[in-house]
Structure formats: structure tokens, C-alpha cells
Design an enzyme around this catalytic site. Sequence first.
Site, PDB file in Angstrom:
ATOM      1  CG  ASP A  81      -0.268  -0.006   2.543  1.00  0.00           C
ATOM      2  OD1 ASP A  81       0.071   1.081   3.046  1.00  0.00           O
ATOM      3  OD2 ASP A  81      -0.055  -1.099   3.098  1.00  0.00           O
ATOM      4  CG  ASP A 170      -6.220   3.790   7.143  1.00  0.00           C
ATOM      5  OD1 ASP A 170      -6.281   3.314   8.291  1.00  0.00           O
ATOM      6  OD2 ASP A 170      -5.204   4.356   6.688  1.00  0.00           O
ATOM      7  CD  GLU A 172      -3.972   3.970  10.626  1.00  0.00           C
ATOM      8  OE1 GLU A 172      -2.991   3.822  11.381  1.00  0.00           O
ATOM      9  OE2 GLU A 172      -3.940   3.817   9.383  1.00  0.00           O
TER      10      GLU A 172
END
Length: 282
Positions: A81, A170, A172
Site C-alpha cells: 500500500d 482506513d 485507526e
Amino acid sequence: MPLHRHRSGTTRRSPLATGAALLAALALPLTLPGAATAAGADGSAAPPARGTARMGQGVVEHDGQGGLPKDSRVVQTEGVDVSSHQGTVAWQSLWNSGVKWAYVKATEGTYYKNPYFTQQYNGSYAIGMIRGAYHFATPDTTSGAAQANHFVDNGGGWSRDGKTLPGVLDIEWNPYGASCYGLGQAAMVGWIRDFTTTYRARTGRDAVIYTATSWWKECTGDNAGFGATNPLWVARYDTTVGELPAGWPVHTMWQYTSTGPIVGDHNRFNGALDRVQALANG
């Protein structure tokens, strides 16, 4: 700091003056691209610039960087990524090293688009990789629905061409402030649901959720409500995947290091290449 040679005939400083200047220069702070440039009121480093967050950034700070995965009899497929942090990516080198799939950061919040997205997204496709896009969530700035729409409108869509993976949320640690973005656990679950529901309505696919088990426990209360619908991409920088967040009996992808041998964070898909293709095809 650049060093300049003096041509003959220029005025020389005395050794004492030169030494004092050198000590003064060494006392100056070194500023790197994307680094904080000022300290907070409590003496801690200031948060990075908005838009610079990238997948796994919080994992290194909160979970550390462990060893590489042990060999496994289960077939796995290497992936990578990338974000603007990597700039222009040499996809041929990654392909030659065995990387067969890639995810590219497309957006963050509703305020940012990756300026390298076209080169990274199209370049990985052109070299033969199966690729997709990811969105770095900032639940403290706008709603999940608003961010899902921003993502889809700026590279995060999906098509059944056999080479496009579903988009990734994503979610986090917050690099700009409090780990859970100031949201309680129920509110965080609601925000994630808002994003994933909107993404499915726009694309017909369930978004992949990228997270770390420790963050998921802290910020969602280890909610088990997404495992039946959203594939899991788990971050753990160690020799094994370890404990998964509640609701997911297995992981789909595993980000195992942020120090890849060539560029980007490196990952393993939990299956052979035909399983990567199956996820792309839906």
C-alpha cells in the site's frame, strides 16, 4: 545543511569564529518534509499537516515494529500500500519482487486528495497488479456518509473488471489528536456504519475495513457488527497475525510491516492470487 567551499582569495574566519558558527548551526532544528515544525504547549511534537496521514502510521507508534512473518503452509499473496509519502512509485521493481496487488491512498476526510493518485493507481494497473483505493478516515471532521461520497467521487469507486478491488476504510489512530477522534465507542461504531452503508449504496460493494485490533478494542469497544459483511485488513507488525477484532473469524489481508524491502507498507493476502481476483470480481 549545504556546505560551501571557499574559493582562494576569499576572507577566512578565525578558527574560534568558525567553531562558534558551527555550534550555532548544529543547534538549529532539522525539518524534514511532512514533519511537525513546532512543539505543543506541553512540549510534545505538534501534529503533522492535514492530509499527510497514511495507512499504518499509528501502528508503529502504538504497537511497535516486530519481526517479519514466519513461513506458512497457507498460500499467501504479497501486496503493497502506498500514499503520497512514496511519491512516484517504481511499479516494475515491485512487480519483479513478487508484489501482485496494491492499494493506493485516494482521499482523507473531505479535504484531501492524493496528488500522486493517478500515477500510483494507473501505474499499478498497467504493470499487471490488481489494485484498489483507500480512504483515511477522520471521524472528527465530517460524517461517515460525507467522507464515503468524497472517496467514491475521487478514485474510490469500483468496477467489475477483474483488476479493481473494493475500497478500503482506513480507521485507526488519529495522527492529529486524540486516538479515538473525540468520539465515544457507540458514536464511533455509528460513524463507521454511516461510511460503510453509504459506500455500499454508491458502489454495490462492501468496503474493506483496515484497522488494528488494539485500536478497535479501544475505540469501538471491540464491536462485532462488521465481520459478516466487511472484509478485514488487519495491521500487526509481528511474525503472526495475532488476535483479530471481534466479529471476524478470519482476516482477508494482513499488513505485517511498514519497512518494505522496496517501497510502501507490505502485506499478505490470505490466499492465492485467484482469491485476490475473486475479491476484485465481487
